[in-house]
Write an enzyme that holds these catalytic residues in place. Structure first.
Site, PDB file in Angstrom:
ATOM      1  N   SER C 247      33.116  91.255  83.879  1.00  0.00           N
ATOM      2  CA  SER C 247      33.062  92.528  84.068  1.00  0.00           C
ATOM      3  C   SER C 247      34.175  93.273  83.582  1.00  0.00           C
ATOM      4  O   SER C 247      35.226  92.633  83.090  1.00  0.00           O
ATOM      5  CB  SER C 247      32.966  92.898  85.761  1.00  0.00           C
ATOM      6  OG  SER C 247      31.917  92.681  86.333  1.00  0.00           O
ATOM      7  N   SER C 285      27.396  91.036  83.309  1.00  0.00           N
ATOM      8  CA  SER C 285      28.624  91.631  83.205  1.00  0.00           C
ATOM      9  C   SER C 285      28.701  93.025  83.607  1.00  0.00           C
ATOM     10  O   SER C 285      28.035  93.817  83.023  1.00  0.00           O
ATOM     11  CB  SER C 285      29.261  91.673  81.764  1.00  0.00           C
ATOM     12  OG  SER C 285      30.529  91.872  81.534  1.00  0.00           O
ATOM     13  N   GLU C 287      29.777  96.479  83.515  1.00  0.00           N
ATOM     14  CA  GLU C 287      30.963  97.565  82.916  1.00  0.00           C
ATOM     15  C   GLU C 287      30.690  98.814  83.292  1.00  0.00           C
ATOM     16  O   GLU C 287      29.777  99.595  82.991  1.00  0.00           O
ATOM     17  CB  GLU C 287      30.394  97.359  81.302  1.00  0.00           C
ATOM     18  CG  GLU C 287      31.116  96.371  80.487  1.00  0.00           C
ATOM     19  CD  GLU C 287      30.097  94.952  80.122  1.00  0.00           C
ATOM     20  OE1 GLU C 287      28.831  95.414  80.406  1.00  0.00           O
ATOM     21  OE2 GLU C 287      30.669  94.163  79.905  1.00  0.00           O
TER      22      GLU C 287
END
Lengths: 380, 380, 380, 380
Positions: C247, C285, C287
């Site tokens: 992340s 992930s 973001e």
């Protein structure tokens, strides 16, 4: 004779209307229609029958050089307002808004480009190019849509003959071939005056809505909460094939000083007004709302001046906390504009014996009166 | 002579390309161009010079009856892909994708409607109407855009001559009048083969990208991370006025079985590829990505059959956890397609002495070679 | 000894930094960390090893009574910034921004509520309730996340000890247990000074970024375009299990007068900076980018005064046409902040022999120098 | 004695309900409440009065290992459902859904993490970490919200005592301290059976809604279109301060096989149901809808197995063209669930003499009866 809802003696909501109960009550806003009705009989593609048109909404006199702040919301995107992506990104409207039938969007967009490049020299050279805003509903049940009868002149005429004051409703312009809840509909409009604040800080703003209405089935039609669609004779609509399709384009204008993000929020509430008429936003129905505020004009910058312009601007903005009155207004206006589009449209015959009956006002009035009486009795 | 990046001896990323390193490596996908280059000298609106065109991307032979699943992402919405609202709502693509110049979007959309109604009888009667997908970039620096030279026949030709195999790049079709990072660019394409899973569960899919590229300034141009734009002679681009505007439309095709929501996620990653070339997505630059998967076809339902169709369908879907390979692929493909659009475009002269120089391959190759040597030395 | 990228003699982009090259260069912004490092050896849930913490970003002294305008963008939503929905709707930030590990989001949010209700009496009675902004990255590879070692005092301390001036980076606060591209990372920051306009209309604004960085794999790591990840010894990271997860939370501050919709556009460009480091935004992930402008404060309205407040406000806004400099700045800042998070973090050992090696600066410097030499040679 | 709308002899819409007219009619769905009511008299922060709680909605027995497909829509984001970002990205629900008061979101999220890590070993080691879904309404008018009386045990109890069958409504669980249209409300639920297709292709699905309802003012309250709020005595609500705030969280469950993008579309239609009760989605009111389908389970992948899993899955999906019945159902369910939350809640006294009166059923029934009679008369 067709009558608007208020002429029948009824109304939606509590807020007062503007002078004409129309989107043109917002100062500067003008509306123009080109209505195309020709021919009868069976469908002959390219010949007719023709039941279509173009409607133009102009935010003010020179939308190109002095753009207005805009926003939009898509309740169900099974439709098109071309140019919407740029409105969403920049929060600006820089062309007239045009409405027409689905298969004419390209032609109307093209005509709008021609009209803009002629009236505003320097597009593509001194200034950036433009992307017109063109919305649509599908009128193919009553109109030879595939025959493509909308021409550039029809677009020019709708723009150039646009006027303030009362707005024609029902089977006019882009509403000519439309059907709502199985009844003939088309263009409708309504407005509200909203007073914000109190004591010394009072301000009054106008909000107006124009709809191009083409959605729903009779069974679910409600007017001011009354389940009208359940009470009318289903035989009236027996002629109409079952269609999921449909659409409604809602144009919202206000002179309240709103930012683009605030107009997006405002447009979202128009969806609630569509819902009150009985819509559940069917899969095939394109429900798109576009709104603009005429309060702050954003001057266009020439490409030559791009290095000299002032970097910041000071704008007046309505506080979000003060927007609830506008939210109420847009729900009321959207509902009433849709009902007006029905009340003002006469029965129409299209190709292949397709008949869209008029909403029977003589049946409607007693139903609404009885409901009002029941309410009034309860009130006492 | 112009050469693609790989012909110059360089490449982007690690994944293998498809046979032609083109969007047409995705089975069934075809591309067609109509290129319009006519006249020279000063700008005379309506006469020229003409530097524009139309590019058509066809997902497969009968996109109307067998729609493909689609999705999109808007990095910066200062542009237009008309029809995008319906793609976003339904997750379906049901027309060819057409690209052209900004002021021709309406005309091309109109031509696409004509072409569709002729080739697929029943639109507007047996079937719902359609809304074509038409994207654009502004070519007004090199082209008499206001003169409006794109005609319906140009659209028909781009669709009908579309073919699989190698795709022409640079100053062709909708890329004819475009400029990227102050150099002549246009259409570019690239593809990747992605192997997912291992052992018995291995599958290989193809992903291809086609760009209509028209953004950025020389200074920020990067190729495979090398700051090429800083190393080239700024004098090359002295002729070009400073413009914020520009745009890039990215078309993504894959035979991996993706849902609409997965294609949206995939399209988002194309933005990272645009960024690697040096874009910071300028205010006036419309960066729009549209993607489709050819793996699952969605049959069109006639309006008559609306009560008889099967209610559910069983579809194969790639797991989200398996998509990372496609994400890498789209970043690589988007970057390489943009570079190819530059590498394959010759210098072009437009109106008023506007000259877009070609990216100087003889200067570029040694720069990239020196960077690679530095990297190789470090590797040891 | 760890050094920031500029201390190593390198930098990202062209724009000048603020005094500390940190988010605190934006006047009023303060940052505080509580770092928790305790224990060694195998994972014993509830005992350790502990490698986690809390980072607080305070836009200014009294964010509760004088809210700042905010916006956000989600590149990949496999993560959480609780409170983001309200930021997106209102465009306002009214609490400190807190960062921590994924499983501590609830606890930190709860502590933030306690801290806010103590420091700003009247919440829930005179004023509306508040929803704190709490972002996260998963540090479970190096930290006993399930053991839940973050306590309310850690949150209070991060808020109360927040200061302006230089910001500690690497394995501090919410960055304590993080890994980026298989190397130890954590918190990183960077800033830029952006000069807009020219002649009499010149203005200079500061934009700063702070990242909590925890994404990617070594192979794809790039620094200023140089494929550093390909050139380092893969053996360095052999100890790390393959994970899709990761992340990055990006906090953006500026004193440029931006509206919420402009901050959303700004935050979108941070994604391009993430991409330049080598991210393809893997499925797992998260973001997420959150930005705020300190230029216009929005006073909080008490519930009692809801009928008396002024209905409109006049605010200064940067024109969209002037934002390109900020767009360049955020791409540069985001990239450099991520690199700083790597450059400033020492090797760290977590539970079960998990070792996150430090980015080897002695290997990195010659690689970057060689690439720069190649570029400089090409420049001549 | 309180009665549900149907017990009073009225109903919303045309579709048949499930067995309990509750969200638990969707097989596998369970609901649990922990209700906290303690103390009386003036507000003493930390002591009371306490009028709050926790409600848990469990999609099925093992939501962690077998995730369900989910989607959401935000009508007005002045509220919070933490964890929503990941639901939006992945389209998956992997924890119970918890509802509570605004200032307890952090504490409840924290408790949910504790509960999950205890019941599903391997989180943070063998499996990725999780982000619980926690929604809220502000109950600070009737509850010592700042006193923070919700504890972890209350969350565990709500989850562990969750059951199928009838669902308690009104002042229970997270609905304990809520007010809708100036009357005491809380939790409400409703369900519909939807038959899709015909002849051999008939399928029946169940859709259920549970609301945590806390919005609106009396004046605008409508039930089945009847303007009830205008007909009740305004004096009833004189005690309540005027507040813009409020919220409604709507949880939607169905066993129809829907994709995430289809659930988003479904959730959008719930907004229309909120609107029918009279909401115009006030600025300060957080209207958030979360939906899930129990038809397709998505197995969780362990981090170790990330290289071995099957790359694709075959899922059954309802065609979009078949969703209109579900759209009608969700509008009906949402409206009826809100009305049930009012009908089932007794008057409640909170701190400082705050009194939320019960919706007076003895006044309501004759109003609705009179309206029905008027409608029935018109029908004849």
């Amino acid at each position: 004779m067709r009558q608007r809802l208020r002429e029948l003696g009824f109304s939606i909501g509590h807020l007062p209307t503007g002078r004409y109960n129309a989107i043109t009550d917002v100062p500067g806003v003008r509306v123009g229609h080109t209505t195309l009705i020709e021919g009868d009989g069976p469908l002959v593609v390219g010949e007719g029958p023709v039941r279509t048109g173009v409607t133009a909404v102009l935010p003010h006199d020179d939308i190109f050089h002095n753009r207005v702040i805009a926003g939009s919301f898509v309740l169900n995107g099974a439709g098109e307002v071309s140019g919407l992506t740029q409105v969403a990104e920049w929060g600006l409207l820089e062309t007239p808004i045009l409405l027409t039938n689905t298969l004419a969007v390209g032609k109307v967009s093209d005509a709008a480009v021609k009209w803009m490049t002629r009236h505003f020299p320097g597009i593509g050279t001194d200034y950036d190019v433009i992307i017109p805003l063109v919305g649509e509903c599908d009128d193919s049940w009553l109109n030879d849509t595939v025959g493509r009868h909308v021409r550039s002149e029809h677009v020019y005429r709708a723009i150039e003959q646009a006027s303030d004051g009362p707005v024609r409703e029902g089977s006019v312009g882009a509403g000519t071939g439309l059907v709502t809840c199985d009844f003939k509909s088309g263009i409708g409009t309504s407005s509200r005056r909203v007073t914000l604040g109190q004591n010394d800080a009072v301000r009054t703003h106008t909000l107006g809505v124009l709809v191009q209405s083409n959605f729903g089935v009779m069974r679910s039609l409600r007017i001011d909460g009354v389940p009208v669609g359940e009470l009318l004779d289903p035989a009236m609509t027996a002629n109409r094939r079952l269609k999921n399709a449909g659409s409604i384009i809602v144009i919202v204008a206000t002179d309240a000083p709103l930012l683009s993000s605030q107009l997006v929020r405002l447009c979202k509430r128009a969806a609630l007004g569509i819902g009150r008429v009985g819509s559940f936003a069917a899969h095939g129905s394109g429900e798109i709302i576009v709104g603009f505020s005429t309060a702050n004009k954003v001057p266009r910058l020439g490409t030559q001046s791009s290095r000299d312009f002032t970097m910041t601007t000071s704008i007046e903005v309505l506080l979000d906390e003060a927007c609830d009155g506008l939210y109420e207004a847009i729900v009321e206006c959207t509902e009433e504009a849709i009902i007006n589009s029905l009340c003002m449209a006469d029965q129409m015959t299209g190709p292949a014996g397709h008949v869209a009956p008029a909403l029977p006002l003589d049946r409607l009035a007693p139903i609404l009166r009885r409901a009002r009486d029941a309410t009034d009795t309860a009130r006492i």
